[in-house]
Design a protein around this motif. Structure first.
Motif, PDB file in Angstrom:
ATOM      1  N   ARG A 110       0.845  -1.217   0.000  1.00 15.52           N
ATOM      2  CA  ARG A 110       0.000   0.000   0.000  1.00 15.52           C
ATOM      3  C   ARG A 110       0.872   1.256   0.000  1.00 15.52           C
TER       4      ARG A 110
ATOM      5  N   ASP B 133      -8.649  -0.118   8.404  1.00 15.45           N
ATOM      6  CA  ASP B 133      -8.091  -1.350   7.840  1.00 15.45           C
ATOM      7  C   ASP B 133      -6.834  -1.786   8.564  1.00 15.45           C
TER       8      ASP B 133
ATOM      9  N   ARG C 164     -13.994   5.025   3.248  1.00 16.39           N
ATOM     10  CA  ARG C 164     -14.088   3.587   2.924  1.00 16.39           C
ATOM     11  C   ARG C 164     -15.137   3.332   1.854  1.00 16.39           C
ATOM     12  N   GLU C 165     -16.235   4.083   1.950  1.00 13.14           N
ATOM     13  CA  GLU C 165     -17.255   3.935   0.899  1.00 13.14           C
ATOM     14  C   GLU C 165     -16.674   4.259  -0.462  1.00 13.14           C
ATOM     15  N   LYS C 166     -15.718   5.188  -0.484  1.00 11.02           N
ATOM     16  CA  LYS C 166     -15.106   5.583  -1.763  1.00 11.02           C
ATOM     17  C   LYS C 166     -13.956   4.645  -2.142  1.00 11.02           C
ATOM     18  N   GLY C 167     -13.779   3.607  -1.360  1.00  9.90           N
ATOM     19  CA  GLY C 167     -12.797   2.587  -1.721  1.00  9.90           C
ATOM     20  C   GLY C 167     -11.411   2.831  -1.151  1.00  9.90           C
ATOM     21  N   ALA C 168     -11.262   3.816  -0.275  1.00  7.95           N
ATOM     22  CA  ALA C 168      -9.925   4.095   0.263  1.00  7.95           C
ATOM     23  C   ALA C 168      -9.522   3.052   1.297  1.00  7.95           C
ATOM     24  N   TRP C 169      -8.230   2.904   1.435  1.00  2.00           N
ATOM     25  CA  TRP C 169      -7.668   2.060   2.488  1.00  2.00           C
ATOM     26  C   TRP C 169      -7.351   3.002   3.653  1.00  2.00           C
TER      27      TRP C 169
ATOM     28  N   LYS D  39      -8.075   4.757  -5.587  1.00  2.00           N
ATOM     29  CA  LYS D  39      -7.724   3.501  -4.922  1.00  2.00           C
ATOM     30  C   LYS D  39      -6.254   3.463  -4.495  1.00  2.00           C
TER      31      LYS D  39
END
Ligand code: F6R
Length: 615
Positions: A295, A392, A370-375, A346
């Protein structure tokens, strides 16, 4: 924000509840109240405006017997702080009593509907609406209280942690949570419920962190039951050890928790660093970063979200991450992030920083990210809090319970962890040299000793504070790594002494704030021997030439500043990225002593609460 506690067992509930309220008082102190469910079937409710002491005065003149009860210390959201708006709130018949932390967003609609069914309301609170709603559901459905609580909560929008007791049922408490924390302490034939673990410490070291949308039924002589609010299905019960001692929750001879926490910083920093730097200072190992190396290798950008003091730590984090990892970093107020149409990809990492791990705005920002896909990576102090559960990966700062409302040791812990993160990720990315890692790591390992040196300024700062107690305005200036330190120094002063203070980047002063400077307005300037030192000296000259007095935080051998400033406070020299840690401590002490000189309640400043669990 608001503290709740419940007890059921074989001991007298009242002293346990009062002691618990005292430990939770940092969450709010506008009013307090207690409800005791007695063996004779009665339910006694006592409340008082103001601090827990006032409740004790009211209750001690009455019957405080009973082996089960609930209690609350309030930070007002709906309705002014008075006896009537204090919790516990009871239903129309007086049968049901409830304590609540959180905000019921659709309370006005529910109140209107209940009024049409003949319910009348004594208080202006959202919590009374919930108590009435539970009674209404129970009357309508002719069901047990557990089912009524569940059905009522399904109609509620917003955040809550609640504990409910009932006339004639001194053998049972019911609790539930959504977005506000609730911890269950499991003892021998006794159970504790509380907003955080502090009231439970010393009674049991086994706790269960109730999860969102869970309902707990605590019945004497029966095992703890937890079920899903949505499905009514039983949930797994995960009992965890509680690693906190009573000594950590006491003032330990200091006049205030804030002072104790300032003086704890040599040892809290040691705890924060433990196991994270190799013995030879050649490597930094932060497991949350190492386990997610990919990441950090792929990251295009880091966005840090936080509030208040944690946001100031984030601003320092931005600089150190950019310096050592070469990743662009943006810092957002968590409360603004979610309303600013954030563009998250992402390959972005979102870091959320929070001492309490319960700040509503930060939690909401995490959810959106998180809804937008972020870690999402969390940096938190309170173990098991909502933020570490909703991220996460992450790192605890491990500075122990921070009880003083003004954050001190958490700030230095956050800056330390951000520096470790930058070093560790920089190693992974190959963006930091071995020499740099060793230089910063060695200075970090020496930091507990360095802070002990800084704390020797306690006496001089106490004396100095007397000269400035009656100032109405303060300016705090810093540059680079220490612009956020200036913001933090100003925040400390205003929140506990109620003196207006502004933090500014020193060079920005000439674009406006310089107009404020006169003999009445002291300036605190943070001027370590760093890359911006000469520039800050000229900023000080600008203040002095307008008659302002200057307190400067400097490193030894600082002749120029010594000549210019009215007072210099010398702190040891450290690598530039660590200067905020050593410079912030004199500012904490200055704010503390000015507030004490003004006779303020340093640990419980007006209108504030430690854990801001409402928007
Ligand atoms: C100031 C202070 C607050 C908190 C802020 C965020 O001394 O304590 O500004 O920093 O409310 O709280 P956490 O870090 O718990 O999210």
């Amino acid at each position: 924000m608001c503290g709740i506690i419940g007890y059921i067992g074989s001991q007298d509930a009242y002293p346990i509840l009062i002691q618990g309220l005292r430990r939770l008082e940092y969450r709010g102190y506008d009013s307090a109240g207690v409800a005791l469910a007695r063996q004779d079937g009665s339910l006694a409710v006592y409340k008082a405006r103001g601090k827990v002491d006032n409740l004790e005065t009211v209750a001690s003149a009455r019957d405080t017997s009973g082996n089960a009860g609930i209690a609350h210390t309030r930070w007002a959201t709906h309705g002014e702080p008075n006896d009537t708006n204090a919790h516990p709130h009871t239903s129309q018949s007086g049968r049901i009593a409830i304590v609540h932390n959180g905000t019921i967003e659709n309370y006005a609609v529910l109140r209107e509907a209940l009024a049409q069914h003949g319910f009348t309301f004594k208080s202006e609170t959202d919590t009374e609406v919930l108590a009435q709603l539970i009674e209404y559901v129970q009357n309508e459905n002719h069901c047990d209280l557990v089912e009524a609580v569940r059905e009522a909560l399904l109609q509620v929008e917003g955040a809550y942690a609640i504990v409910v007791t009932e006339q004639g049922r001194p053998d049972r408490l019911i609790a539930a949570r959504k977005s506000s924390p609730l911890v269950i302490g499991v003892g021998d034939d006794e159970t504790f419920l509380a907003s955080d673990a502090t009231p439970i410490v010393g009674f049991t070291d086994q706790v269960v962190y109730l999860k969102d949308n869970e309902l707990a039924i605590i019945e004497r002589g029966k095992p703890l039951q937890i079920k899903s609010l949505d499905t009514d299905e039983p949930s797994d019960i995960d009992i965890q050890p509680l690693k906190m001692s009573v000594a950590q929750l006491e003032k330990g001879g200091y006049d205030a928790f804030m002072l104790k926490e300032i003086f704890e910083q040599p040892s809290t920093l040691l705890d924060c660093l433990r196991g994270r730097i190799t013995d030879d200072c050649s490597r930094v190992v932060l497991s949350g970063v190492v386990e997610n190396a990919e990441r950090f290798l792929q990251a295009h950008r880091i966005v840090i979200v936080a509030c208040g003091t944690s946001w100031h730590a984030a601003l320092i984090g931005k600089r150190v991450i950019q310096e050592l990892c070469k990743i662009p970093v943006e810092v957002e107020y968590a409360s603004e992030f979610r309303y600013g149409n954030p563009m998250i990809g992402k390959n972005d990492i979102v870091i959320a920083i929070s001492q309490s791990g319960e700040t509503a705005d930060t939690l909401a920002a995490i959810q959106l990210a998180r809804e937008k896909g972020a870690w999402v990576y969390g940096i938190c102090n309170v173990v098991g809090a909502s933020i570490p559960r909703n991220t996460d990966s992450g790192t605890y700062i491990h500075v122990g319970p921070e009880i003083g409302v003004a954050s001190t040791k958490a700030f230095t812990g956050q800056v330390t962890v951000l520096t470790l993160l930058a070093l560790c990720a920089g190693q992974i990315r190959g963006t930091v040299s071995r020499e740099k890692v060793r230089e910063v790591a060695q200075a970090l390992m020496k930091m507990p000793e360095t802070i002990k040196e800084v704390l020797k300024l306690d006496g001089p700062i106490r004396q100095l504070s007397r000269m400035f107690t009656y100032a109405h305005n303060f300016l705090y200036l810093g540059r680079g790594y220490n612009y956020p330190t200036a913001l933090e120094g100003a925040l400390k002063l205003k929140e506990i002494s109620y003196i207006h203070a502004e933090g500014y980047p020193a060079a920005e002063m000439k674009h406006g704030p310089i107009a404020l400077i006169d003999r009445e307005m002291p300036t605190v300037i943070i001027a370590p021997n760093d890359s911006l030192y000469d520039k800050i000296v000229s900023n000080v000259e600008q203040v002095k030439s307008r008659g302002g007095s200057v307190i400067a935080i400097v490193n030894p051998g600082n002749d120029k500043m010594e000549r210019l400033a009215d007072c210099c406070l010398e702190v040891p020299e450290v690598p530039e990225c660590l200067t905020p840690i050593v410079s912030s401590i004199p500012l904490q002490l200055l704010a503390y002593y000015i507030a004490v000189n003004k006779g303020k309640d340093v640990d419980r400043p007006r209108n504030l609460a430690k854990s801001v669990t409402v928007e």
